[in-house]
Design a protein around this motif. Structure first.
Motif, PDB file in Angstrom:
ATOM      1  N   TRP A   1       0.705   1.501  11.041  1.00 32.04           N
ATOM      2  CA  TRP A   1       0.130   1.956   9.785  1.00 32.04           C
ATOM      3  C   TRP A   1      -0.770   3.161   9.989  1.00 32.04           C
ATOM      4  CZ3 TRP A   1       1.537  -0.249   5.214  1.00 32.04           C
ATOM      5  CH2 TRP A   1       2.178  -1.497   5.268  1.00 32.04           C
TER       6      TRP A   1
ATOM      7  N   ARG B   1      -1.727  -4.992  -1.047  1.00 34.81           N
ATOM      8  CA  ARG B   1      -0.925  -3.836  -0.692  1.00 34.81           C
ATOM      9  C   ARG B   1       0.521  -4.095  -1.122  1.00 34.81           C
ATOM     10  NH1 ARG B   1      -1.757  -1.225   5.193  1.00 34.81           N
ATOM     11  NH2 ARG B   1      -3.876  -1.468   4.383  1.00 34.81           N
TER      12      ARG B   1
ATOM     13  N   ASN C   1       3.840   3.770   6.694  1.00 32.10           N
ATOM     14  CA  ASN C   1       4.226   2.710   7.618  1.00 32.10           C
ATOM     15  C   ASN C   1       5.464   3.127   8.399  1.00 32.10           C
ATOM     16  OD1 ASN C   1       6.308   0.170   7.811  1.00 32.10           O
ATOM     17  ND2 ASN C   1       4.230  -0.417   8.357  1.00 32.10           N
TER      18      ASN C   1
ATOM     19  N   CYS D   1       3.247  12.348   5.798  1.00 30.56           N
ATOM     20  CA  CYS D   1       2.808  11.487   6.897  1.00 30.56           C
ATOM     21  C   CYS D   1       3.416  12.024   8.185  1.00 30.56           C
ATOM     22  CB  CYS D   1       3.251  10.056   6.669  1.00 30.56           C
ATOM     23  SG  CYS D   1       2.972   8.951   8.072  1.00 30.56           S
TER      24      CYS D   1
ATOM     25  N   GLN E   1      -3.990   5.514   8.221  1.00 32.00           N
ATOM     26  CA  GLN E   1      -5.302   5.151   7.686  1.00 32.00           C
ATOM     27  C   GLN E   1      -5.366   5.258   6.167  1.00 32.00           C
ATOM     28  OE1 GLN E   1      -8.012   7.620  10.046  1.00 32.00           O
ATOM     29  NE2 GLN E   1      -8.529   5.809  11.251  1.00 32.00           N
ATOM     30  N   GLY E   2      -4.393   5.891   5.571  1.00 29.07           N
ATOM     31  CA  GLY E   2      -4.329   5.961   4.121  1.00 29.07           C
ATOM     32  C   GLY E   2      -4.889   7.243   3.547  1.00 29.07           C
TER      33      GLY E   2
ATOM     34  N   ARG F   1       0.991   1.101  -1.120  1.00 27.32           N
ATOM     35  CA  ARG F   1      -0.268   1.453  -1.782  1.00 27.32           C
ATOM     36  C   ARG F   1      -1.089   0.188  -2.058  1.00 27.32           C
ATOM     37  NH1 ARG F   1       2.041   3.495  -7.682  1.00 27.32           N
ATOM     38  NH2 ARG F   1       2.467   1.421  -8.568  1.00 27.32           N
TER      39      ARG F   1
ATOM     40  N   TYR G   1      -0.584   4.300   1.920  1.00 27.03           N
ATOM     41  CA  TYR G   1      -0.462   4.131   3.360  1.00 27.03           C
ATOM     42  C   TYR G   1       0.960   4.428   3.827  1.00 27.03           C
ATOM     43  CZ  TYR G   1      -4.863   1.541   3.040  1.00 27.03           C
ATOM     44  OH  TYR G   1      -6.168   1.159   2.807  1.00 27.03           O
TER      45      TYR G   1
ATOM     46  N   GLU H   1      -1.679  10.550   7.283  1.00 25.63           N
ATOM     47  CA  GLU H   1      -1.304  10.890   5.909  1.00 25.63           C
ATOM     48  C   GLU H   1      -2.133  12.060   5.405  1.00 25.63           C
ATOM     49  OE1 GLU H   1      -1.273   6.223   5.994  1.00 25.63           O
ATOM     50  OE2 GLU H   1      -2.556   7.837   6.752  1.00 25.63           O
TER      51      GLU H   1
END
Length: 114
Positions: A104, A45, A96, A22, A106-107, A38, A94, A6
């Motif tokens: 996923w 989440r 997905n 992403c 890592q954000g 999020r 995040y 991301e």
């Protein structure tokens, strides 16, 4: 292996905009449903938006009318355009990828100041 990276998060003022990206690798991107989730501090989440392999979109009520999810299968990338941001949108976002198995990223941190 599958990697989701991301980018695009940051600090923005109330009412501002951000575009999250992403970039996916190690998977057949076009067959995956791609989503943005999020997680705010102290909260679970939650789904923000999903775009299916066929391009159908689903949004959380909090995102409807303000956020737009899109995908570029040629670039293996999914985007989240976020407009009219509010302090309550502050969270780690995040990416997905879901198709039989779920992966996923890592954000990326999004912080909206009031």
């Amino acid at each position: 292996q599958v990697q989701l990276v991301e980018s695009g998060g940051g600090l923005v003022q109330y009412g501002g905009s951000l575009r999250l990206s992403c970039a996916a690798s190690g998977l057949i991107f076009s067959i995956y449903a791609m989503g943005w989730y999020r997680q705010a501090p102290g909260k679970q989440r939650e789904l923000v938006a999903v775009i299916t392999a066929s391009g159908n979109t689903i949004y959380a009520n909090s995102a409807k009318g303000r956020f737009t999810i899109s995908r570029d299968n040629a670039e293996n990338t999914v985007f989240l355009q976020m407009n009219s941001l509010k302090p309550e949108d502050t969270a780690v976002y995040y990416c997905n990828a879901d198709h039989a198995t779920s992966h996923w990223g890592q954000g990326t941190q999004v912080t909206v100041s009031s």
